[in-house]
Design a protein around this motif. Structure first.
Motif, PDB file in Angstrom:
ATOM      1  N   VAL A 158      -7.921  -3.063  -2.709  1.00 12.57           N
ATOM      2  CA  VAL A 158      -7.573  -2.989  -4.134  1.00 12.57           C
ATOM      3  C   VAL A 158      -7.270  -1.514  -4.386  1.00 12.57           C
ATOM      4  N   ILE A 159      -6.287  -1.261  -5.227  1.00 14.94           N
ATOM      5  CA  ILE A 159      -5.917   0.132  -5.510  1.00 14.94           C
ATOM      6  C   ILE A 159      -6.142   0.392  -6.989  1.00 14.94           C
ATOM      7  N   LEU A 160      -6.899   1.426  -7.274  1.00 11.26           N
ATOM      8  CA  LEU A 160      -7.130   1.802  -8.670  1.00 11.26           C
ATOM      9  C   LEU A 160      -6.175   2.935  -9.029  1.00 11.26           C
ATOM     10  N   GLY A 161      -5.325   2.675 -10.004  1.00 10.94           N
ATOM     11  CA  GLY A 161      -4.354   3.695 -10.441  1.00 10.94           C
ATOM     12  C   GLY A 161      -2.972   3.355  -9.934  1.00 10.94           C
ATOM     13  N   SER A 162      -2.012   3.312 -10.886  1.00 13.15           N
ATOM     14  CA  SER A 162      -0.657   2.941 -10.495  1.00 13.15           C
ATOM     15  C   SER A 162       0.245   4.166 -10.451  1.00 13.15           C
ATOM     16  N   GLY A 163      -0.325   5.294 -10.016  1.00 18.72           N
ATOM     17  CA  GLY A 163       0.514   6.477  -9.755  1.00 18.72           C
ATOM     18  C   GLY A 163       1.395   6.198  -8.535  1.00 18.72           C
ATOM     19  N   ASP A 164       2.326   7.102  -8.283  1.00 16.20           N
ATOM     20  CA  ASP A 164       3.286   6.860  -7.199  1.00 16.20           C
ATOM     21  C   ASP A 164       2.610   6.695  -5.834  1.00 16.20           C
ATOM     22  N   ILE A 165       1.604   7.496  -5.576  1.00 12.36           N
ATOM     23  CA  ILE A 165       0.971   7.402  -4.252  1.00 12.36           C
ATOM     24  C   ILE A 165       0.320   6.031  -4.091  1.00 12.36           C
ATOM     25  N   GLY A 166      -0.346   5.561  -5.170  1.00 11.58           N
ATOM     26  CA  GLY A 166      -1.012   4.258  -5.113  1.00 11.58           C
ATOM     27  C   GLY A 166      -0.019   3.141  -4.854  1.00 11.58           C
ATOM     28  N   MET A 167       1.102   3.160  -5.568  1.00 15.65           N
ATOM     29  CA  MET A 167       2.069   2.064  -5.409  1.00 15.65           C
ATOM     30  C   MET A 167       2.756   2.139  -4.035  1.00 15.65           C
ATOM     31  N   ILE A 168       3.049   3.350  -3.605  1.00 11.30           N
ATOM     32  CA  ILE A 168       3.694   3.497  -2.288  1.00 11.30           C
ATOM     33  C   ILE A 168       2.737   3.011  -1.186  1.00 11.30           C
ATOM     34  N   MET A 169       1.459   3.287  -1.381  1.00 18.63           N
ATOM     35  CA  MET A 169       0.482   2.839  -0.381  1.00 18.63           C
ATOM     36  C   MET A 169       0.296   1.327  -0.396  1.00 18.63           C
ATOM     37  N   ALA A 170       0.454   0.708  -1.577  1.00 22.41           N
ATOM     38  CA  ALA A 170       0.341  -0.768  -1.648  1.00 22.41           C
ATOM     39  C   ALA A 170       1.391  -1.381  -0.708  1.00 22.41           C
ATOM     40  N   ARG A 171       2.611  -0.880  -0.763  1.00 23.07           N
ATOM     41  CA  ARG A 171       3.676  -1.409   0.093  1.00 23.07           C
ATOM     42  C   ARG A 171       3.415  -1.046   1.563  1.00 23.07           C
ATOM     43  N   ARG A 172       3.009   0.173   1.791  1.00 21.68           N
ATOM     44  CA  ARG A 172       2.808   0.656   3.170  1.00 21.68           C
ATOM     45  C   ARG A 172       1.742  -0.175   3.882  1.00 21.68           C
ATOM     46  N   LEU A 173       0.641  -0.446   3.160  1.00 18.67           N
ATOM     47  CA  LEU A 173      -0.465  -1.204   3.763  1.00 18.67           C
ATOM     48  C   LEU A 173      -0.039  -2.645   4.011  1.00 18.67           C
ATOM     49  N   THR A 174       0.783  -3.179   3.100  1.00 17.83           N
ATOM     50  CA  THR A 174       1.291  -4.554   3.284  1.00 17.83           C
ATOM     51  C   THR A 174       2.136  -4.609   4.558  1.00 17.83           C
ATOM     52  N   TRP A 175       2.987  -3.589   4.747  1.00 14.88           N
ATOM     53  CA  TRP A 175       3.813  -3.539   5.970  1.00 14.88           C
ATOM     54  C   TRP A 175       2.950  -3.510   7.231  1.00 14.88           C
ATOM     55  N   GLU A 176       1.762  -2.885   7.095  1.00  9.71           N
ATOM     56  CA  GLU A 176       0.876  -2.760   8.268  1.00  9.71           C
ATOM     57  C   GLU A 176      -0.003  -3.993   8.449  1.00  9.71           C
ATOM     58  N   LEU A 193       6.487   6.047 -11.194  1.00 10.21           N
ATOM     59  CA  LEU A 193       7.895   5.797 -11.498  1.00 10.21           C
ATOM     60  C   LEU A 193       8.185   4.297 -11.482  1.00 10.21           C
ATOM     61  N   ILE A 194       9.081   3.858 -12.367  1.00  8.02           N
ATOM     62  CA  ILE A 194       9.425   2.433 -12.460  1.00  8.02           C
ATOM     63  C   ILE A 194      10.031   1.943 -11.138  1.00  8.02           C
ATOM     64  N   ARG A 195      10.829   2.821 -10.498  1.00  3.46           N
ATOM     65  CA  ARG A 195      11.444   2.393  -9.225  1.00  3.46           C
ATOM     66  C   ARG A 195      10.355   2.059  -8.195  1.00  3.46           C
ATOM     67  N   ASN A 196       9.228   2.759  -8.252  1.00  6.95           N
ATOM     68  CA  ASN A 196       8.146   2.465  -7.310  1.00  6.95           C
ATOM     69  C   ASN A 196       7.431   1.161  -7.663  1.00  6.95           C
ATOM     70  N   LYS A 197       7.339   0.861  -8.959  1.00  6.09           N
ATOM     71  CA  LYS A 197       6.730  -0.425  -9.354  1.00  6.09           C
ATOM     72  C   LYS A 197       7.588  -1.576  -8.815  1.00  6.09           C
ATOM     73  N   VAL A 198       8.894  -1.454  -8.993  1.00 11.51           N
ATOM     74  CA  VAL A 198       9.795  -2.530  -8.572  1.00 11.51           C
ATOM     75  C   VAL A 198       9.792  -2.658  -7.045  1.00 11.51           C
ATOM     76  N   GLN A 199       9.995  -1.519  -6.364  1.00 17.76           N
ATOM     77  CA  GLN A 199      10.190  -1.572  -4.905  1.00 17.76           C
ATOM     78  C   GLN A 199       8.889  -1.761  -4.122  1.00 17.76           C
ATOM     79  N   CYS A 200       7.773  -1.333  -4.711  1.00 18.44           N
ATOM     80  CA  CYS A 200       6.521  -1.359  -3.931  1.00 18.44           C
ATOM     81  C   CYS A 200       5.573  -2.484  -4.356  1.00 18.44           C
ATOM     82  N   LEU A 201       5.646  -2.919  -5.612  1.00 20.20           N
ATOM     83  CA  LEU A 201       4.739  -3.988  -6.056  1.00 20.20           C
ATOM     84  C   LEU A 201       5.495  -5.292  -6.269  1.00 20.20           C
ATOM     85  N   ASP A 202       6.492  -5.279  -7.158  1.00 21.40           N
ATOM     86  CA  ASP A 202       7.187  -6.524  -7.524  1.00 21.40           C
ATOM     87  C   ASP A 202       7.801  -7.185  -6.284  1.00 21.40           C
ATOM     88  N   ASP A 203       8.449  -6.387  -5.441  1.00 15.04           N
ATOM     89  CA  ASP A 203       9.120  -6.958  -4.257  1.00 15.04           C
ATOM     90  C   ASP A 203       8.133  -7.602  -3.281  1.00 15.04           C
TER      91      ASP A 203
END
Ligand SMILES: Cc1cc2nc3c(=O)[nH]c(=O)nc-3n(C[C@H](O)[C@H](O)[C@H](O)COP(=O)(O)OP(=O)(O)OC[C@H]3O[C@@H](n4cnc5c(N)ncnc54)[C@H](O)[C@@H]3O)c2cc1C
Length: 441
Positions: A158-176, A193-203
């Motif tokens: 679980v990631i607390l905080g939707s800053g860019d690092i958190g969202m980028i890590m959500a995607r990175r960990l999923t890839w792993e 950033l909204i682009r990180n929400k779309v590309q790292c969480l929504d997708d």
């Protein structure tokens, strides 16, 4: 004790330090970069996702690729580098002490550029109740584990905080191959950033729990789960909304703070960003000490770091060559204050007693700021008393996106319109403001 002498000493070899070094060298100075890590590049070395250098190189690079472009210039450009060397202190008399495997080094430099970046806020900083089990990491540390050290800090996240690092890590960990059960955000909007929400969480169908926070960490030796809860507009938990999530790891992406210990020891005044107070020449309150990059304000885009750092590098070089660069402590200064809706503004002060021939050398006058909350259909305005100095309409503004603007009129005219007793205010004004009604933050 070992001793070194140089014209410009740069503390930190991340993108800010590298760009400042290249610029100072281009202005004919001997330059020394001091970096505590074993290689140059700073945080970019662990940011293996693309998205860097779109403006500067007109190319979409991964972090290490972007860094390497600068490292090549540094290595071929006669710039001295000390890696594995950590600066411990700058004394108020500007003596610099660093430690390396060879012992303590005293570096004497005509000017200094602070480019130490920032660090992550930890669990202690946000006071989550519960035991202190293994399995709670900051998101940037987890990024280093996965992308550089080559191991996974957990499997169910679980990631607390939707800053860019958190969202980028959500995607990175999923890839792993990990499962990310959700990103929990206390604000009613994503903080990155909204682009990180779309590309790292929504997708990746990773849920984003807005207006929620973690209220308990479970597990004695290892995290066994966390409880989240909805919060009201004052960030108070709403009883009855608690939800338990089974997980073995909690990542914290709850903000970044400029690395300011050395800045403080040097005796430089700090601003509300927790970075040093600077003027339009990126000069701190200490003669000959300049600042740029995340040590000054946390940037969202590395291209903006580079622009700021080149300016700091150039002005540090001019200072080393004997040009009188005004500090932010001079008498003839006017304060720049964040007004309605604005969190902070850089520069914090403007020097008014600037020699005409220096104005040209110093380059353009740039302001950067962040708003306090997402807003729509607003003007960013700057005024000195009743005089409007700048105005621009924005369809959308968000705290996650740094806003930068330049003064278009002649800097000489701009400075002549100011006086030390009337602070400059940078503020948000709604487009359809009703006369006499003030918007609340
Ligand atoms: C996870 C993440 C994702 C990002 N994604 C993007 C993106 O997609 N696109 C984009 O454009 N930007 C992105 N950014 C933003 C951008 O990369 C940063 O703003 C930029 O790296 C800041 O550069 P800096 O040189 O100020 O700091 P850093 O890169 O942190 O460098 C600071 C350096 O100083 C060194 N240092 C600190 N203290 C000392 C000391 N006492 N002695 C010696 N050395 C010291 C550190 O070791 C470090 O190497 C991202 C940032 C992060 C954290």
């Amino acid at each position: 004790m070992l001793q070194r002498e140089t014209d410009v000493a740069i503390i930190g070899g991340g993108p800010a330090g590298l760009a400042a070094a290249v610029e100072a060298r281009n202005h004919g100075c001997d330059v020394l970069i001091i970096e505590r890590d074993d290689s140059l590049g700073g945080i970019l070395q662990q940011c293996i996702h693309p998205g860097f250098g779109l403006h500067e190189f007109d190319d979409e690079l991964a972090g290490p690729e972007y860094a390497q472009r600068y490292i090549d210039v540094v290595e071929n450009g006669g710039i001295d580098v000390l890696t594995n060397t950590m600066v411990l202190e700058i004394t108020p008399t500007k003596d610099l002490y660093a430690i390396s495997e060879n012992g303590v080094i005293n570096i004497i430099s005509k000017s200094i550029v602070l480019a130490m970046g920032c660090r992550e806020r930890t669990r202690g900083a946000i006071k989550i109740p519960g035991y202190r089990p293994t399995g709670v990491y900051t998101a940037g540390l987890a990024q280093r584990f996965v992308n550089i050290e080559g191991f996974m800090p957990g499997t169910e996240f679980v990631i607390l905080g939707s800053g860019d690092i958190g969202m980028i890590m959500a995607r990175r960990l999923t890839w792993e191959g990990a499962t990310v059960h959700g990103v929990v955000e206390i604000q009613p909007y994503p903080s990155g950033l909204i682009r990180n929400k779309v590309q790292c969480l929504d997708d990746y169908n990773i849920p984003l729990y807005l207006s929620h926070t973690v209220v308990r960490v479970h597990g004695k030796d290892r995290v066994t789960g966390i409880t989240i809860s909805k919060v009201d507009e004052n960030w108070k938990m709403i009883p009855g909304t608690e939800k338990f999530i089974n997980c073995d790891t909690l990542l914290l992406s709850v903000g970044l703070i400029p690395e300011n210990e050395i800045t403080k020891k040097a005796g430089a005044a700090l601003s509300r960003t927790n970075g040093p107070v600077v003027n339009q020449f990126l000069s701190t309150t200490i003669n000959g000490i300049f600042a740029c990059g995340n040590v000054l304000q946390v940037h969202d885009l590395v291209d903006n770091v580079a622009v700021e750092a080149k300016k700091a590098g150039k002005l540090a070089a001019l200072y080393s060559k004997g040009v009188q660069v005004p500090t932010s402590m001079e008498k003839q200064i006017v304060r720049v204050s964040p007004g309605n809706g604005v969190g902070y503004v850089i520069p914090n002060v403007i020097n008014l007693d600037v020699k005409e021939e220096f104005i040209e050398k110093a380059g353009s006058m740039r302001f950067s700021l962040r708003v306090r909350k997402p807003m729509q259909d607003i003007y960013i305005k700057m005024r000195s008393g009743q005089k409007e100095l700048y105005k621009k309409f924005h369809r959308y503004v968000r705290p996650s996106e740094m806003i930068i603007f330049k003064i278009k009129e002649s800097i000489k005219d701009f400075l002549e319109g100011l006086d030390i007793d009337t602070p400059i205010e940078v503020y948000v004004e709604p487009k359809n403001k009703q006369p006499g009604k003030r918007e609340r933050d």
